[in-house]
Scaffold this active site. Structure first.
Site, PDB file in Angstrom:
ATOM      1  N   THR A   1       0.823  -1.213   0.000  1.00 48.77           N
ATOM      2  CA  THR A   1       0.000   0.000   0.000  1.00 48.77           C
ATOM      3  C   THR A   1       0.854   1.259   0.000  1.00 48.77           C
ATOM      4  OG1 THR A   1      -1.824  -1.101   1.101  1.00 48.77           O
ATOM      5  CG2 THR A   1      -1.705   1.267   1.389  1.00 48.77           C
TER       6      THR A   1
ATOM      7  N   SER B   1       1.291  -7.522  -0.745  1.00 54.96           N
ATOM      8  CA  SER B   1       2.011  -8.514   0.060  1.00 54.96           C
ATOM      9  C   SER B   1       1.192  -9.765   0.342  1.00 54.96           C
ATOM     10  CB  SER B   1       2.527  -7.897   1.354  1.00 54.96           C
ATOM     11  OG  SER B   1       1.491  -7.730   2.289  1.00 54.96           O
TER      12      SER B   1
ATOM     13  N   THR C   1       1.504  -4.288   4.252  1.00 50.93           N
ATOM     14  CA  THR C   1       1.339  -4.599   5.678  1.00 50.93           C
ATOM     15  C   THR C   1       0.706  -5.969   5.929  1.00 50.93           C
ATOM     16  OG1 THR C   1      -0.813  -3.502   5.747  1.00 50.93           O
ATOM     17  CG2 THR C   1       1.123  -2.166   6.315  1.00 50.93           C
TER      18      THR C   1
HETATM   19  N1  ASP Z   1      -2.661  -4.762   0.105  1.00 48.77           N
HETATM   20  C1  ASP Z   1      -1.612  -4.255   0.901  1.00 48.77           C
HETATM   21  C2  ASP Z   1      -0.459  -5.219   0.983  1.00 48.77           C
HETATM   22  O1  ASP Z   1       0.280  -5.247   0.043  1.00 48.77           O
HETATM   23  C3  ASP Z   1      -2.025  -3.821   2.225  1.00 48.77           C
HETATM   24  C4  ASP Z   1      -1.010  -2.928   2.813  1.00 48.77           C
HETATM   25  O2  ASP Z   1       0.109  -2.790   2.361  1.00 48.77           O
HETATM   26  O3  ASP Z   1      -1.370  -2.309   3.830  1.00 48.77           O
HETATM   27  O4  ASP Z   1      -0.268  -5.897   1.971  1.00 48.77           O
END
Ligand code: ASP
Length: 335
Positions: A17, A63, A97
């Site tokens: 994100t 992620s 995250t």
């Molecule tokens: N979709 C995101 C990820 O790549 C969520 C984030 O990074 O907060 O995990």
């Protein structure tokens, strides 16, 4: 401090994100892993005031799609950067995250250097009205550049708070204070005046880890079985075992308790002479899973206070290093 004497920090970008872009500054619908690491750095000129940064793109993904191939690349690249450049102060990994805590704990066990490796993400995309990524990135670079960060294992930086890779978990879907270390608390703050630490991680990591050999080979298949009322654990475990699973982490109820059905599955596997590994974690988020005679007699290892997804990582690495049951018990007590 003159520009010349700024500490040098490498940034390895993987997406998430923090690199996400949306069609609207008010939308929660965005594409993670859209901006490159170089674009993130260019968007934050303040970085040049705290460190001399170099940036590399490792991948650019959400992620939820993180995988072992990227983990291997990160271990190898971190090892090469620190080995080839003794003057490099630290490394920042930008990351989504959702699985950040898993990558952080994996690196905590496999990086064989005591200079800081800091994982950073954000809860809001780069295009949000009030993004948290830019300040998180500046703070992560400041933490990576700080000599006080050395020897503390892999660190996680969001919301001005420094957490230990082993202890931290994502606890909230959208709030910026999502990363918490539960009962144990965070290690310190990154504030405008300084990076301030208050405690030290006790468990084995990085240069004290037997799994930190500079590279990572094949990882055995280890899966997690969630405990709840009337779960059909037999069907799940049979299918996973048929798919080549070598170890299971039970997300036990309460203090890591297994149902009679689950215990019977383990007993049957022992009766067949199988060498499947079994570990008990729990679904509560805080507190230890203690050794417990009934489970111990079945050769099920207590995960202490590792959450299931981290217990799985430790079990994968332990099995990759051919750990037998006594070794697994020692490893889960030490890491
Ligand atoms: N979709 C995101 C990820 O790549 C969520 C984030 O990074 O907060 O995990």
């Amino acid at each position: 401090m003159s520009e010349k004497s700024l500490p040098r920090v490498a940034i390895l970008a993987t997406g998430g994100t923090i690199a996400g872009r949306a069609g609207s500054s008010l939308s929660h619908e965005y594409k993670a892993g859209s901006a490159t690491g170089a674009e993130l750095v260019d968007a934050v000129p303040e970085l040049a005031r705290v460190a001399d940064v170099q940036v590399e793109q490792v991948c650019n993904i959400a992620s939820s799609n993180m995988g072992f191939a990227v983990w291997r690349s990160l271990v190898a690249r971190i090892d090469a950067l620190f080995t080839d450049d003794p003057g490099l102060a630290g490394i920042v990994v930008t990351h989504g995250t959702n699985t950040l805590e898993e990558t952080a704990y994996f690196l905590n066990l496999t990086v064989r250097h005591d200079r800081p490796v800091v994982l950073v993400g954000s809860q809001r995309p780069a295009t949000a009205l009030s993004p948290d990524g830019p300040l998180n990135l500046v703070n992560a670079v400041r933490v990576a550049a700080s000599p006080d960060s050395r020897g503390r294992g892999v660190l996680v930086m969001l919301n001005d708070e420094i957490n230990a890779a082993r202890d931290v978990t994502k606890t909230n879907t959208y709030r910026v204070e999502t990363f918490r270390s539960g009962d144990l608390g965070f290690l310190g703050y990154a504030d405008a005046d300084t990076v301030a630490y208050y405690r030290w991680p006790e468990k084995r990591h990085t240069i004290h880890s037997e799994f930190a050999t500079g590279s990572v080979g094949d990882l055995p298949k280890v899966e997690i079985v969630f405990g709840y009322v009337e779960s059909d654990a037999q069907v799940v475990i049979d299918a996973l075992q048929a798919a080549g699973t070598r170890g299971f982490v039970f997300t036990g109820t309460g203090a890591g308790m297994l149902s009679d059905v689950e215990k019977a599955i383990v007993q049957a596997s022992r009766d067949r002479g199988s060498d499947l590994a079994f570990v008990r974690s729990n679904r509560l988020g805080n507190g230890r899973v203690l050794p417990h005679k009934e489970h111990d007699d079945l050769g099920i290892v207590a995960a202490d206070n590792l959450n299931p997804q981290k217990a799985r990582i430790l079990l994968m690495l332990a099995l990759a290093h051919a750990a037998d049951l006594p070794a697994l018990r020692r490893i889960f007590a030490q890491y």
